[in-house]
Design an enzyme around this catalytic site. Structure first.
Site, PDB file in Angstrom:
ATOM      1  N   GLU A  90      46.285  19.530  62.329  1.00  0.00           N
ATOM      2  CA  GLU A  90      47.645  19.155  61.917  1.00  0.00           C
ATOM      3  C   GLU A  90      48.471  18.917  63.181  1.00  0.00           C
ATOM      4  O   GLU A  90      48.559  17.816  63.654  1.00  0.00           O
ATOM      5  CB  GLU A  90      48.270  20.209  60.990  1.00  0.00           C
ATOM      6  CG  GLU A  90      47.665  20.196  59.591  1.00  0.00           C
ATOM      7  CD  GLU A  90      48.418  21.077  58.611  1.00  0.00           C
ATOM      8  OE1 GLU A  90      49.610  20.826  58.376  1.00  0.00           O
ATOM      9  OE2 GLU A  90      47.802  22.010  58.067  1.00  0.00           O
TER      10      GLU A  90
ATOM     11  N   GLU B 182      50.793  32.100  59.776  1.00  0.00           N
ATOM     12  CA  GLU B 182      51.204  31.209  58.695  1.00  0.00           C
ATOM     13  C   GLU B 182      51.334  31.958  57.377  1.00  0.00           C
ATOM     14  O   GLU B 182      52.250  31.710  56.590  1.00  0.00           O
ATOM     15  CB  GLU B 182      50.177  30.089  58.551  1.00  0.00           C
ATOM     16  CG  GLU B 182      50.464  29.095  57.450  1.00  0.00           C
ATOM     17  CD  GLU B 182      49.460  27.955  57.426  1.00  0.00           C
ATOM     18  OE1 GLU B 182      49.767  26.911  56.839  1.00  0.00           O
ATOM     19  OE2 GLU B 182      48.357  28.120  57.996  1.00  0.00           O
TER      20      GLU B 182
END
Length: 873
Positions: free
Chosen positions: A454, A735
């Site tokens: 990402e 996360e």
């Protein structure tokens, strides 16, 4: 007394940056007086200020936060500027700095060039020898499709790395400017570039979104000025020479393969005779692959620090480097391998069962392969970067010397402005983790994570972390660049905001996948946050268009579905990764109804755009937004609350949002606060919030009389909590709340980053509530502030410093068995209202008894002491 931190558009002595809205700022230090009497700003073409082009004269209204001269700037000119300040006690000081304009829209003589071999996608070296009589005032103006390194006569022309950075390339290509005069000699000189893929040619996004364009290349002009004459010394065209790069393959996710045997000795010097050089190929970028050229917005990216590793042997027999800290950057290795030998490294964030692990990086190979030419010396990657703590070595001797390895930490070069230290070492580690998360994800774009496939500018992460970021570092220029990209992307989506900025190429071509609530609301939240923290109305003015466009987009969604004043359509990430979706625990979207969150943010974005309109004097706009806000709030209240004030969405996040965004009448607030507290207590005094609820939860509790519950959430050591991560060895913010399970195993490989700063937004609560420093929207830039600290149990002392745009604030408090003592420093030209927690009617202020209410401090140091009412056990 001295004047420091002279900045131009929030950058120190910029060269070639976009200066369309020229803004000058500075800080006064060491004055005995509390405030300014007058200031004077002069701008000239020479250091002696004989060729003055602007002189404000001594004026009382000049603001050190942002002074806008309003003059027309010429292209490619170096300007000198001087600020002189007189204080209210007639102290005087002045300081001088510079700025230099870029091309400012001038036509280019340069051509785009690429390597003549292959299809234009291979990394390449390119060089040009030119002649200069007197090497003074010589500049390189260059742009790239890809990443480049620049050298002059065998020496680096800059200490910046990963140039030109990560931008919305299909909308705008940034021009970099370099002063190369110090590297030149009379006669022949050689300018050279090493060009690779970088973000532009790499396939960005999980699953492979595709590159922005197929061909990498550069465009370049070398210009000199002498006695007022402008000379074009070199321009990129087919006369430049290209050779294959030693970099065989380099992509952002893949990493890099390098063959040192392909290096060309002296490739960037005049006397180079080695190598297979051929004329460059001129080309025009493919349709849609590159926007127009514009002066740069990006602050520099630089190597900021180095770390040394511990070498460990894993149970699997692997040789692994442990740098003890998750970071973003490179590994530099002293090559000792014989010619033709190949070694390799891979990176990872965690160990599993003591062994190297990288499965959570998904398809990102994140490796570096080096084939030796037999020379001993340091080597590192060129056109990629890594997020890592651990490095697995392959092809090295059984025993390696730790001194042969170091991690190079890279991030955008932003001034560090804030710090917090407490009596609790776990909280101190949490603060450090959030700061390291910011370092690791502020690489020209505020990314979600720096390691897996990402590394994108996810807008929701940027939005919730903005307040924390602006306390930790001077982010004004960094966010101005990001908002410029956002505004460019909005044009594609008719006011909508893509999930990531820059948008992925697949999203650009399909016009899909954009505009979730809380994510797209970065278009309003970020400009208002930057204005509140830095007080520069010119930045707000520039970004006001993005705010209006986003509100227009949401209103259109509302109008297309009944026009009732709610956002009840489309996909929304909502309270991403919350823990309260018990019906479907594997669903990443929490239990708070997405349209509840969308409608709450609808109101929030309208409100912030209304505030911006008022701050900018846009009275007609303000009237429109005031009317719309009233409608949206009324619709929200009708849809989601009973007449008695019960919230129909029974989650922690729903209650926190309604309170934080002030979406309910004052009469409803006590019930809503009580319901939120009960939900937390019924959950074992644990949060269940995700990306939307977590950043505001502790602030809502503190601001509504429950600071000790906020403290309990902060200090909780069991899952879910921030300290749970630290107990399991986290050195950045995870996360997920359970990125690692209690036994240390990775909970998920599909979406599990160990460096994801969103939950690090708790640090904003530390600044605002634990230490107590809060900006005032009616006097932005911390010209006026409120200092209102909590005094929660569990802390013996707290120290905070924040070098605000107006100067350095310091707040410290210490609790003893019977008293609490405060030390507060307010900077020159500032004013702070102090609200002391649990204070009696009178307190000791600098040793004298004063009333505890209506305390307003001006520049200087002040101490308070008292015995607090209701002192916690």
């Amino acid at each position: 007394m001295k004047i420091t931190r002279l900045k131009v558009n929030h950058l120190t002595a910029p060269i070639g940056n976009n200066l369309d809205d020229l803004s000058l700022s500075w800080t006064v230090e060491g004055a005995k007086a509390p405030r300014q009497k007058s200031a004077r700003v002069e701008i000239a073409l020479d250091r002696a200020f004989r060729k003055t082009v602007f002189d404000s004269g001594a004026r009382a209204d000049i603001d050190s936060l942002a002074f806008n001269p309003g003059i027309a700037l010429e292209p490619r000119i170096r300007y000198f500027w001087r600020v002189s300040v007189v204080t209210s006690k007639n102290e005087k000081a002045s300081a001088v700095s510079t700025f230099e304009t870029g091309k400012r829209g001038e036509a280019w003589a340069a051509r785009w060039i690429t390597a003549p071999f292959g299809d234009g996608s291979a990394p390449f070296l390119v060089r040009k020898t030119f002649t200069v009589d007197k090497p003074a005032d010589v500049r390189v103006y260059c742009a790239a499709l890809g990443i480049f390194q620049i050298e002059v006569n065998g020496q680096p022309a800059t200490d910046e790395v990963l140039l030109p950075g990560y931008h919305s390339y299909t909308k705008q290509i940034q021009i970099q400017t370099f002063d190369i005069a110090p590297l030149l000699r009379p006669g022949e000189n050689t300018l050279a570039f090493h060009v690779g893929w970088g973000w532009y040619r790499s396939s960005m996004g999980w699953g492979g979104s595709g590159p922005f364009g197929p061909t990498i290349g550069i465009a370049c002009e070398v210009r000199a000025k002498s006695r007022g004459q402008d000379a074009l010394l070199a321009v990129s065209d087919a006369s430049w020479l290209c050779a294959p790069s030693p970099v065989l393959r380099s992509e952002i996710y893949y990493g890099e393969d390098y063959d040192a045997r392909r290096e060309i000795a002296g490739w960037s010097t005049n006397g180079c005779v080695a190598g297979d050089w051929a004329a460059a190929r001129e080309f025009a970028p493919e349709a849609g692959a590159a926007g127009p050229l514009a002066d740069r917005f990006s602050p520099p990216i630089r190597i900021q620090e180095t770390l040394t590793p511990e070498v460990i042997k894993t149970p699997a027999g692997e040789t692994v480097l442990d740098f003890k800290q998750e970071l973003t950057g490179w590994v530099e290795i002293v090559n000792r391998a014989p010619a033709g030998a190949t070694w390799r490294f891979q990176v990872g964030e965690i160990l599993q069962k003591g062994n190297f692990y990288r499965d959570n990086l998904r398809s990102a190979e994140a490796q570096y392969t080096f084939t030796s030419d037999g020379r001993v010396g340091p080597v590192r990657p060129h056109f990629t970067f890594y997020g890592f703590r651990y490095v697995k070595l392959e092809g090295f001797p059984e025993t390696v010397d730790p001194a042969d390895f170091k991690a190079l930490v890279i991030h955008s070069d932003l001034e560090r402005t804030g710090s917090i230290e407490t009596s609790n070492p776990l909280v101190n580690r949490l603060f450090a983790n959030a700061l390291w998360g910011q370092k690791g994800n502020f690489l020209d774009v505020p990314t979600d994570c720096p390691q897996r496939d990402e590394r994108l500018g996810w807008t929701g992460d940027a939005q919730v972390f903005a307040g924390t970021a602006c306390f930790n570092m001077d982010c004004a220029a960094f966010y101005a660049k990001f908002m410029n990209d956002l505004l460019l992307e909005q044009a594609v989506y008719d006011g909508g905001v893509p999930y990531t900025v820059p948008a992925l190429m697949a999203w650009i071509t399909k016009r899909e996948s954009h505009s979730s609530c809380a994510w797209g609301d970065v278009a309003t939240v970020l400009p208002w946050t930057v204005y509140t923290y830095y007080g520069d109305a010119s930045l707000l003015r520039r970004q006001y268009t993005a705010m209006k466009e986003w509100v227009r987009y949401i209103k259109r969604q509302d109008d297309e579905h009944g026009g009732v004043g709610l956002w009840q359509s489309g996909f929304h990430f909502a309270d991403w990764l919350a823990l309260d979706n018990f019906k479907n625990p594997k669903d990443c979207i929490g239990a708070t109804a997405p349209y509840f969150i969308a409608s709450a943010y609808y109101a929030r974005s309208v409100e912030l755009t209304l505030k911006a309109a008022e701050a900018l004097g846009e009275k007609k706009d303000a009237a429109v937004y005031a009317k719309l806000l009233k409608k949206v709030k009324a619709a929200f209240l009708k849809e989601y609350f009973t007449p008695a004030g019960r919230c129909a969405i029974d989650t922690q996040t729903a209650h926190a949002l309604a309170l934080h965004f002030d979406l309910v009448p004052e009469a409803f607030r006590p019930r809503l606060v009580a319901a939120l507290v009960k939900k937390i207590e019924d959950n074992g005094k644990a949060l269940s919030t995700g990306f939307v609820g977590t950043p505001i939860l502790c602030r809502v509790l503190s601001d509504n009389g429950h600071a000790d519950l906020a403290r309990e959430l902060l200090l909780r050591e069991k899952y879910p909590s921030w300290i749970y991560e630290i107990k399991l060895g986290a050195t950045t913010i995870w996360e997920r709340w359970n990125s690692l399970l209690e036994d240390g195993t990775c909970s998920d490989t599909g979406m599990n980053s160990m460096n994801h700063y969103a939950y690090g937004s708790i640090v904003e609560w530390m600044y605002r509530n634990l230490a107590g420093l809060r900006p005032r929207e009616d006097a932005p830039g911390f010209r006026k502030a409120v200092i209102k600290p909590d005094l929660p149990a569990g802390f013996d002392w707290v120290k905070m410093r924040f070098n605000s745009p107006v100067g350095e604030y310091k707040v410290a408090w210490r609790r003893t068995e019977k008293t609490v003592a405060f030390s507060i420093v307010v900077p020159f030209g500032a004013e702070a209202e102090v609200v002391l927690p649990a204070a009696p009617k009178t307190v000791k202020m600098n040793g004298k008894t004063v009333a505890a209410k209506n305390l307003v401090l001006r520049a200087g140091a002040t101490t308070f002491s008292y015995a607090p009412a209701g002192q916690p056990e």
